[in-house]
Design a protein around this motif. Structure first.
Motif, PDB file in Angstrom:
ATOM      1  N   GLN A  21     101.857 -25.657 -15.699  1.00  0.00           N
ATOM      2  CA  GLN A  21     102.956 -25.087 -14.924  1.00  0.00           C
ATOM      3  C   GLN A  21     103.045 -23.570 -14.911  1.00  0.00           C
ATOM      4  O   GLN A  21     104.135 -23.027 -14.914  1.00  0.00           O
ATOM      5  N   ASN A  53     108.592 -41.746 -11.954  1.00  0.00           N
ATOM      6  CA  ASN A  53     107.318 -41.926 -12.661  1.00  0.00           C
ATOM      7  C   ASN A  53     107.286 -43.232 -13.461  1.00  0.00           C
ATOM      8  O   ASN A  53     108.323 -43.819 -13.762  1.00  0.00           O
ATOM      9  N   HIS A  63     106.170 -31.971  -8.620  1.00  0.00           N
ATOM     10  CA  HIS A  63     106.344 -32.333 -10.035  1.00  0.00           C
ATOM     11  C   HIS A  63     107.146 -31.331 -10.839  1.00  0.00           C
ATOM     12  O   HIS A  63     107.281 -31.496 -12.054  1.00  0.00           O
ATOM     13  N   LEU A  87     101.092 -34.491 -15.877  1.00  0.00           N
ATOM     14  CA  LEU A  87     100.646 -34.646 -14.491  1.00  0.00           C
ATOM     15  C   LEU A  87      99.304 -35.364 -14.401  1.00  0.00           C
ATOM     16  O   LEU A  87      99.103 -36.256 -13.572  1.00  0.00           O
ATOM     17  N   TYR A 110     111.019 -24.406 -22.375  1.00  0.00           N
ATOM     18  CA  TYR A 110     112.035 -25.250 -21.733  1.00  0.00           C
ATOM     19  C   TYR A 110     112.144 -26.621 -22.397  1.00  0.00           C
ATOM     20  O   TYR A 110     113.170 -27.293 -22.326  1.00  0.00           O
ATOM     21  N   GLU A 139     113.089 -30.594 -16.931  1.00  0.00           N
ATOM     22  CA  GLU A 139     111.958 -31.538 -16.991  1.00  0.00           C
ATOM     23  C   GLU A 139     112.025 -32.438 -15.766  1.00  0.00           C
ATOM     24  O   GLU A 139     112.971 -33.214 -15.615  1.00  0.00           O
ATOM     25  N   ALA A 140     111.021 -32.322 -14.893  1.00  0.00           N
ATOM     26  CA  ALA A 140     111.078 -33.095 -13.653  1.00  0.00           C
ATOM     27  C   ALA A 140     111.270 -34.587 -13.947  1.00  0.00           C
ATOM     28  O   ALA A 140     112.133 -35.241 -13.371  1.00  0.00           O
ATOM     29  N   SER A 141     110.459 -35.116 -14.839  1.00  0.00           N
ATOM     30  CA  SER A 141     110.619 -36.519 -15.209  1.00  0.00           C
ATOM     31  C   SER A 141     110.400 -36.695 -16.706  1.00  0.00           C
ATOM     32  O   SER A 141     111.263 -37.133 -17.451  1.00  0.00           O
ATOM     33  N   GLY A 142     109.178 -36.315 -17.142  1.00  0.00           N
ATOM     34  CA  GLY A 142     108.746 -36.704 -18.474  1.00  0.00           C
ATOM     35  C   GLY A 142     108.172 -38.103 -18.374  1.00  0.00           C
ATOM     36  O   GLY A 142     108.602 -38.913 -17.531  1.00  0.00           O
TER      37      GLY A 142
HETATM   38  C1  TH1 Z   1     104.683 -32.472 -15.210  1.00  0.00           C
HETATM   39  C2  TH1 Z   1     106.174 -32.321 -15.354  1.00  0.00           C
HETATM   40  O1  TH1 Z   1     106.477 -31.199 -16.137  1.00  0.00           O
HETATM   41  C3  TH1 Z   1     106.733 -33.565 -16.036  1.00  0.00           C
HETATM   42  O2  TH1 Z   1     108.129 -33.517 -16.116  1.00  0.00           O
HETATM   43  C4  TH1 Z   1     106.315 -34.806 -15.264  1.00  0.00           C
HETATM   44  O3  TH1 Z   1     106.668 -35.970 -15.969  1.00  0.00           O
HETATM   45  C5  TH1 Z   1     104.802 -34.817 -15.026  1.00  0.00           C
HETATM   46  O4  TH1 Z   1     104.408 -33.621 -14.414  1.00  0.00           O
HETATM   47  C6  TH1 Z   1     104.380 -35.956 -14.140  1.00  0.00           C
HETATM   48  O5  TH1 Z   1     105.165 -36.037 -12.995  1.00  0.00           O
HETATM   49  C7  TH1 Z   1     103.967 -31.312 -14.602  1.00  0.00           C
HETATM   50  N1  TH1 Z   1     102.770 -30.905 -15.003  1.00  0.00           N
HETATM   51  C8  TH1 Z   1     102.298 -29.852 -14.275  1.00  0.00           C
HETATM   52  C9  TH1 Z   1     101.081 -29.213 -14.448  1.00  0.00           C
HETATM   53  C10 TH1 Z   1     100.732 -28.149 -13.628  1.00  0.00           C
HETATM   54  C11 TH1 Z   1     101.601 -27.742 -12.642  1.00  0.00           C
HETATM   55  C12 TH1 Z   1     102.812 -28.368 -12.456  1.00  0.00           C
HETATM   56  C13 TH1 Z   1     103.166 -29.439 -13.285  1.00  0.00           C
HETATM   57  S1  TH1 Z   1     104.571 -30.403 -13.336  1.00  0.00           S
HETATM   58  C14 TH1 Z   1      99.403 -27.468 -13.813  1.00  0.00           C
END
Ligand code: TH1
Length: 829
Positions: free
Chosen positions: A288, A480, A373, A136, A569, A668-671
């Protein structure tokens, strides 16, 4: 007086001075000036850090010079600007990136050489700002790079954590956290702006009543107050334009604790002042999972109010009407961490600037857009009402009012029933009462987006289902992206140069041009150069790993890498199961065709995440066993690279043959690591999750190793009552592997150490490793089959890179600009 000053000084002529030119001689002269006049050192006494600082200042001067042009054209064109609000940034080391963007690496290297200094030594001592946890925060920095490169007026707001993400060291196989010291030797890239500072209130109570003119008025009487001061870091885009990273630091003000101050209790007042500075002391190291901590809420509100007050000030000093704020600013919420901004902007507009509610709400909704995210339940932020009320009493009232109006609307205009209304309310009243920040963000924004096609669909289907039904047009997707400047040109310069020598260098700002590489995928001499660079990168990484861990790996091995946060996960333990399966089969004399492999891991675990820390111990225990075992250690090695951060990541991606993207589908939302590996020529072994789906679509099914259950299958499996123990019983080989983990062979006879992990897999397995195990093992066999055909491997590697254009953060930022922000690049004269 000021007028006279600005009349007399012609910035353009100053910046044209010979001292500030980009020639080798000018850089040398500036460097010596910076060393002597900037930090008061003579060359003979300069430490390595002095030299680094002097060079950084030399480069910073040149960045500011570029910025004057950007700033001038922005104010001339009166363009709509983007304000990006994020609690996290991971910019990575600045020096080498800034040299690249200014295109002065070569002459700087020569200038330093003539002074007897090795540029790479200076680059190596930079401490990166670890102001984020992972994807993120790094995404926010990639987006800032693209905003600057594209010339979109932008300011990124965040928190200047004194201690960023901890440094990870490995002791006896376990993760140990050391506090980050990024500011220890100072930070030459930032400029403090003491005059850009705002007051931030906390606690206390509200008073409702008529003011002296009889107008109804709410007054917030705070319990305490701090000041937020701006620290600016210029972010240079490729070849010129710039954006600003403005981070807020909490500082005490004189009358911090009103009670103590009024009593004349000096020591209590001073103590209270010290405590007030704690707000920006440390980054919460959880990816997360947030635990409802008061200080975290204070951090969020602190940086949000400073940023919004700053936006309003910037708007008003241009002589503009506040009612047109949304026409001049698009404010993006990077997840819900800054979502309190919805209530805070309402407060500023209504309570402070006296706009009526409806007008304020129109402005607010049209300013904000929200990016989600994650779908992980533990990451969906919620604040208990008593805690929230204690810290932000006025905001609670405002949120109640927003919620009341919203619920009235859906009850009467849309005839929603009570159950639906309870499900959509900002307040969760199913048990203890909570504020759901994702609902606040969704209701208060004009746009909501997910971060990959699949994630955006799931968002509409699950977490925000009813909102998507209510406002279908509010929802969209922006997949992303990553910056090709840092993650190809800078970190894999030899590959970048090979590419440019075949197709020109247009790809640096137009990544789709990589398609021009396709015709060379079968060209043997191109393939050879391609694989030679990969081998060199692997040699470089092997040397680094040997230095960091003492473990030696043969660069000829297949480099199979999983680098990301440690999380169940993401299934690092699935990779471990595969490694153990290889190990046990090699020991039995099976797998005669197995190609020697180096299994490399990197990633931090949240300090309180016991299972993730046990996973690190497991990886290192497997490493100890395998690396010592002379029967197998010419065929396999296992390495855990400590302290995964941007700097280390830049050494990993270019050296990977195989990229592990093996999360359970739907998690995984995106990676974004998946994109970085692939852009550097790694082939991916992965599930249909997040952006993997789109990567596979782009590079072609034949050039991607797919395994595992789909989201639909995962859900069907769960509904049917998933029984991991049955799989354990039915798959003899898997049983051997799992039992080996608790046999004591990995832990000097201790059969209990890894038992929690083992039992979790056998009886719960929430991320379905066992369901995907055989499919993963079989897929790895295909990987090894292809590895035995080097030309075929090289061909697919080239095709992967050639087809990665979509995943440039420039494309993401164009999507945001067109779909959400409605902003256009400025034209620099
Ligand atoms: C991440 C996601 O897990 C990942 O899949 C994605 O590519 C990335 O965000 C960018 O979009 C996330 N990091 C966090 C960190 C916190 C809270 C929610 C997320 S989601 C602290």
């Amino acid at each position: 007086d000021e007028k006279k000053f600005s009349d007399k000084i012609n910035i353009a002529s100053t910046s044209g001075s010979s001292r500030i030119s980009h020639s080798k001689e000018a850089i040398k002269a500036s460097f010596l000036d910076s060393l002597f006049y900037g930090i008061g050192r003579v060359p003979a006494l300069a430490t390595p850090n002095d030299r680094y600082t002097a060079l950084a200042l030399t480069i910073r001067d040149r960045i500011f010079q570029q910025f004057i042009l950007t700033t001038e054209s922005i104010s001339k064109q009166d363009a709509r600007a983007v304000a990006y609000l994020s609690a996290e940034y991971l910019p990575g080391p600045h020096l080498a990136n800034n040299l690249l963007n200014l295109e002065i690496t070569a002459q700087t290297r020569e200038a330093m050489e003539e002074l007897g200094i090795e540029l790479d030594d200076l680059i190596a001592i930079e401490e990166e700002p670890g102001l984020g946890n992972g994807g993120l925060g790094r995404l926010a920095s990639c987006y800032l790079d693209s905003l600057a490169t594209l010339g979109i007026p932008a300011i990124a707001y965040g928190i200047r954590y004194e201690f960023g993400i901890f440094d990870q060291v490995i002791k006896d196989g376990w993760q140990v956290e050391l506090t980050d010291k990024w500011l220890h030797y100072g930070n030459p890239w930032e400029v403090v702006r003491p005059e850009i500072a705002y007051e931030v209130k906390f606690g206390g109570r509200t008073e409702h009543g008529a003011d002296s003119n009889g107008k109804f008025q709410v007054t917030w009487v705070p319990g305490s107050e701090v000041k937020g001061t701006a620290y600016d870091t210029p972010i240079l885009g490729y070849k010129g334009n710039g954006a600003v990273l403005r981070l807020w630091r909490a500082e005490a003000i004189e009358s911090f604790d009103f009670a103590a101050f009024n009593l004349g209790d000096y020591y209590r007042a001073v103590e209270a002042k010290m405590l007030s500075e704690n707000i920006t002391k440390v980054l919460y190291p959880n990816d997360q999972a947030q635990g409802g901590k008061e200080l975290r809420l204070k951090q969020q509100y602190f940086f949000v109010t400073c940023s919004l007050q700053d936006i309003i000030r910037l708007h008003l000093i241009q002589g503009r009407n506040l009612e047109r704020l949304h026409e001049k600013f698009a404010i993006q919420l990077n997840d819900t961490h800054p979502a309190i901004a919805i209530a805070e902007l309402m407060r500023l507009l209504v309570d402070v600037h006296q706009l009526d509610w409806a007008k304020a709400w129109h402005i607010t909704q049209n300013c904000f857009a929200y990016t989600n995210h994650t779908l992980l339940p533990e990451a969906l932020e919620k604040w208990s009402i008593p805690l929230f009320e204690k810290v932000l009493p006025r905001h609670l009232e405002i949120i109640y009012e927003i919620n009341h109006r919203f619920l009235e609307e859906i009850r009467h205009q849309h005839s929603y029933n009570n159950a639906q209304i309870a499900g959509m309310s900002i307040i969760d009243e199913s048990g203890e009462r909570y504020i759901r920040m994702a609902h606040l963000a969704t209701i208060g924004s004009h746009s909501v987006n997910g971060v990959s096609a699949m994630h955006s669909e799931l968002l509409k289907k699950e977490v925000l289902h009813d909102f998507a039904g209510l406002w279908p047009d509010k929802f969209c997707n922006v997949t992303n992206g990553i910056t090709p400047r840092r993650f190809l040109y800078l970190s894999n310069t030899p590959l970048a140069e090979l590419i440019s020598s075949y197709i020109g260098n247009g790809w640096i700002t137009d990544l789709d041009q990589l398609r021009k590489l396709e015709p060379y995928a079968d060209d043997v001499s191109f393939q050879n150069s391609w694989m030679e660079i990969k081998l060199n990168n692997k040699q470089h990484l092997a040397a680094l790993l040997q230095k960091q861990t003492g473990i030696e790996i043969d660069p000829a091995m297949l480099f199979d890498i999983q680098a990301k946060r440690i999380h169940e996960y993401k299934r690092q333990h699935l990779k471990v199961l595969h490694i153990l399966s290889v190990y046990l089969r090699l020991k039995k004399g099976e797998l005669i065709n197995f190609s020697p492999s180096a299994f490399i891991f990197a990633g931090k675990a949240a300090p309180g995440y016991i299972m993730a820390k046990l996973l690190i111990k497991l990886i290192n225990s497997v490493a100890d066993l395998v690396n010592q075992d002379t029967e197998v250690n010419d065929k396999m090695k296992v390495v855990f690279m400590p302290d995964f951060n941007v700097k280390n990541a830049q050494n990993l991606y270019p050296a990977a043959d195989l990229s592990e993207q093996i999360s359970m589908a739907g998690m995984e939302a995106s990676g974004t690591g998946n994109m970085k590996f692939s852009l550097n020529g790694a082939l991916t072994i992965g599930t249909l999750d997040g952006a993997n789906v789109e990567i596979r679509q782009e590079v072609g099914e034949d050039n991607f190793f797919l395994f595992g259950l789909s989201v639909e299958q995962v859900q069907a499996n769960k509904t049917a009552g998933y029984q991991p123990y049955d799989i354990y019983q039915q798959n003899q080989h898997l049983r051997e592997v799992l039992d080996f983990i608790v046999s004591g062979a990995l832990s000097q006879g201790d059969t209990q150490l890894f038992r929690p992990l083992y039992e979790n897999l056998l009886y719960q397995d929430p991320f379905m490793l066992l369901a995907d195990y055989q499919s993963y093992i079989d897929c790895q066999e295909q990987v090894h089959e292809l590895w035995r055909e080097p030309k075929e491997w090289a061909r697919k590697s080239i095709l992967n890179v050639a087809r990665m254009g979509k995943f440039s953060s420039d494309r993401s930022i164009r999507d945001y600009s067109d779909l959400i922000w409605k902003v256009t690049p400025i034209n620099k004269k």
